[in-house]
Enzyme design. Structure first.
Site, PDB file in Angstrom:
ATOM      1  CG  MET A 214       7.151  -6.842  -2.127  1.00 52.72           C
ATOM      2  SD  MET A 214       6.509  -7.985  -3.375  1.00 52.72           S
ATOM      3  CE  MET A 214       5.924  -6.846  -4.630  1.00 52.72           C
ATOM      4  CG  HIS A 215       2.921  -8.753   3.023  1.00 50.30           C
ATOM      5  ND1 HIS A 215       2.119  -8.861   1.916  1.00 50.30           N
ATOM      6  CD2 HIS A 215       2.575  -9.785   3.829  1.00 50.30           C
ATOM      7  CE1 HIS A 215       1.326  -9.899   2.044  1.00 50.30           C
ATOM      8  NE2 HIS A 215       1.588 -10.495   3.190  1.00 50.30           N
ATOM      9  NE  ARG A 216       2.383 -14.057   0.046  1.00 47.38           N
ATOM     10  CZ  ARG A 216       1.608 -14.632   0.960  1.00 47.38           C
ATOM     11  NH1 ARG A 216       2.176 -15.215   2.003  1.00 47.38           N
ATOM     12  NH2 ARG A 216       0.299 -14.636   0.836  1.00 47.38           N
ATOM     13  NE  ARG A 249       7.826  -9.775   6.891  1.00 50.56           N
ATOM     14  CZ  ARG A 249       7.986 -10.636   7.876  1.00 50.56           C
ATOM     15  NH1 ARG A 249       7.248 -10.541   8.969  1.00 50.56           N
ATOM     16  NH2 ARG A 249       8.884 -11.601   7.777  1.00 50.56           N
ATOM     17  CG  ASP A 293       4.368 -10.076  -1.534  1.00 53.29           C
ATOM     18  OD1 ASP A 293       3.384  -9.433  -1.114  1.00 53.29           O
ATOM     19  OD2 ASP A 293       5.490 -10.022  -0.988  1.00 53.29           O
TER      20      ASP A 293
END
Length: 383
Positions: A214-216, A249, A293
């Site tokens: 998950m990073h968006r 992030r 994602d």
């Protein structure tokens, strides 16, 4: 000294990598160029993803040579990063006078280097052309559209890419349906990945865990999204262990919103640093379900026939839903948990591997380029 020192009577190619997803795409391309007598291939790493340790792991595992040029642009806003890549890459193009620049995917380096090459009158080949999410709030969507607009060769992975480019009025002679170079790397390294010990090291059994990435920004840049992500992790770990190689992030955002302690307290959660390609591939192949994602993971799970839940409102890779094993889903913990329960019970349709996802895309691309460029007036940049 030129990186093409001693090259005579060959088509000089610069392959651009900027971020980790690019590595898996350029590795088979570079090998295919080097295996063809018409080409001399060199790799330019912009340093958009600037973790040297992770870059080294990917290059080593994918059996790539060290980058012939490293620009080291690092992080920044989209404008800052794109501008720094353009300034640095322009010097390389002017010094090396390549005959072709190859860009892949949709990261800032893809756009920056394609713009530079086009303005320097160097032909541009875009690998993964034509993909569209229809969501222009995604920076990647802008990169895709602009890169395709200035590219001379548009290499397409799926039918939607053909449809999108034709709808945008791209001349047919620029478009080539060749398959998916990301799958080339997977096919080549699947057996090598099977020899890693990541499952044993984590005490996991095949089919006995959920793999998450998950990073968006839409999922992790707001406290509300991170709260929902935590609720999802807590719900999933009631069913199965969750392996979560956490993007820097995302880790930073948990700390920013004072949620790192709650994250660390989730039971049966394997919170890992980013993994090498081979370790992640093995985890992906043997997961009960992948929750992500990411763009590329949708394709890899489709090829591996592993169920994938993509926590987004849209996808630029619709073939993974139409033929593959992917499903779009909001970041809703109850709905995700119910879906995983159903998947574990076998309530899902087995997907199919899309056409030309057979490990030969890079070879097709090189054959197309050789057929067009060999002996043509394009090859005029050699001294």
């Amino acid at each position: 000294m030129s990186i093409f020192e001693g090259v005579r009577d060959k088509i000089k190619v610069l392959n651009v990598v900027g971020a980790r997803p690019n590595f898996m795409k350029v590795a088979p391309l570079h090998r295919a160029f080097e295996a063809h007598p018409a080409f001399a291939s060199r790799i330019v790493h912009t340093g958009q993803h600037y973790d040297a340790r992770m870059s080294d792991i990917f290059f080593r595992q994918l059996e790539m040579p060290e980058p012939h040029v490293y620009l080291g642009v690092g992080s920044g806003t989209h404008a800052e990063q794109t501008a720094r890549v353009m300034v640095a890459f322009e010097r390389i193009v002017l010094d090396e006078r390549p005959d072709l620049v190859v860009v892949v995917g949709d990261v800032n380096s893809t756009l920056a280097c394609s713009l530079v090459a086009a303005k320097c009158h160097v032909p541009v080949a875009h690998v993964e052309a034509g993909l569209r999410s229809g969501d222009r709030t995604m920076p990647e969507e802008i990169n895709r559209i602009a890169t395709d607009a200035v590219s001379d060769f548009l290499f397409v992975t799926e039918q939607s890419g053909l449809d999108n480019l034709r709808a945008e009025g791209v001349p047919e002679e620029k478009i080539f349906f060749v398959g998916n170079v990301m799958i080339d790397a997977l096919v080549q390294f699947r057996e090598k990945a099977a020899r890693t010990t990541i499952l044993e090291d984590l005490g996991l059994k095949p089919g006995g865990y959920v793999l998450m990435t998950m990073h968006r920004p839409s999922n992790v840049d707001r406290e509300e999204g991170l709260q929902k992500l935590l609720e999802t992790l807590e719900a999933l770990t009631e069913q199965l262990p969750v392996v979560f190689p956490i993007h820097p992030r995302t880790r930073n955002r948990f700390a920013d919103f004072d949620l790192a302690g709650r994250l660390a307290a989730v039971p049966r959660l394997h919170l890992l640093d980013p993994l090498g390609y081979l370790e992640f591939l093995r985890l992906m192949e043997h997961a009960a379900v992948v929750v992500t994602d990411s763009g590329g993971i949708q394709e890899e799970t489709t090829y591996l026939q592993v169920p994938c839940l993509t926590l987004r409102e849209n996808t630029e890779r619709p073939v993974t839903i139409e033929l593959g094993t992917n499903a779009l889903m909001p970041l809703d913990s109850d709905r995700i948990a119910r879906c995983v329960t159903a998947l574990r019970a076998g309530v899902y349709e087995t997907g199919r591997i899309p056409p030309l996802w057979d490990g030969q895309a890079a070879r097709r691309i090189v054959e197309v380029l050789a057929g067009v460029l060999e002996g043509s007036e394009v090859v005029t940049n050699s001294p």
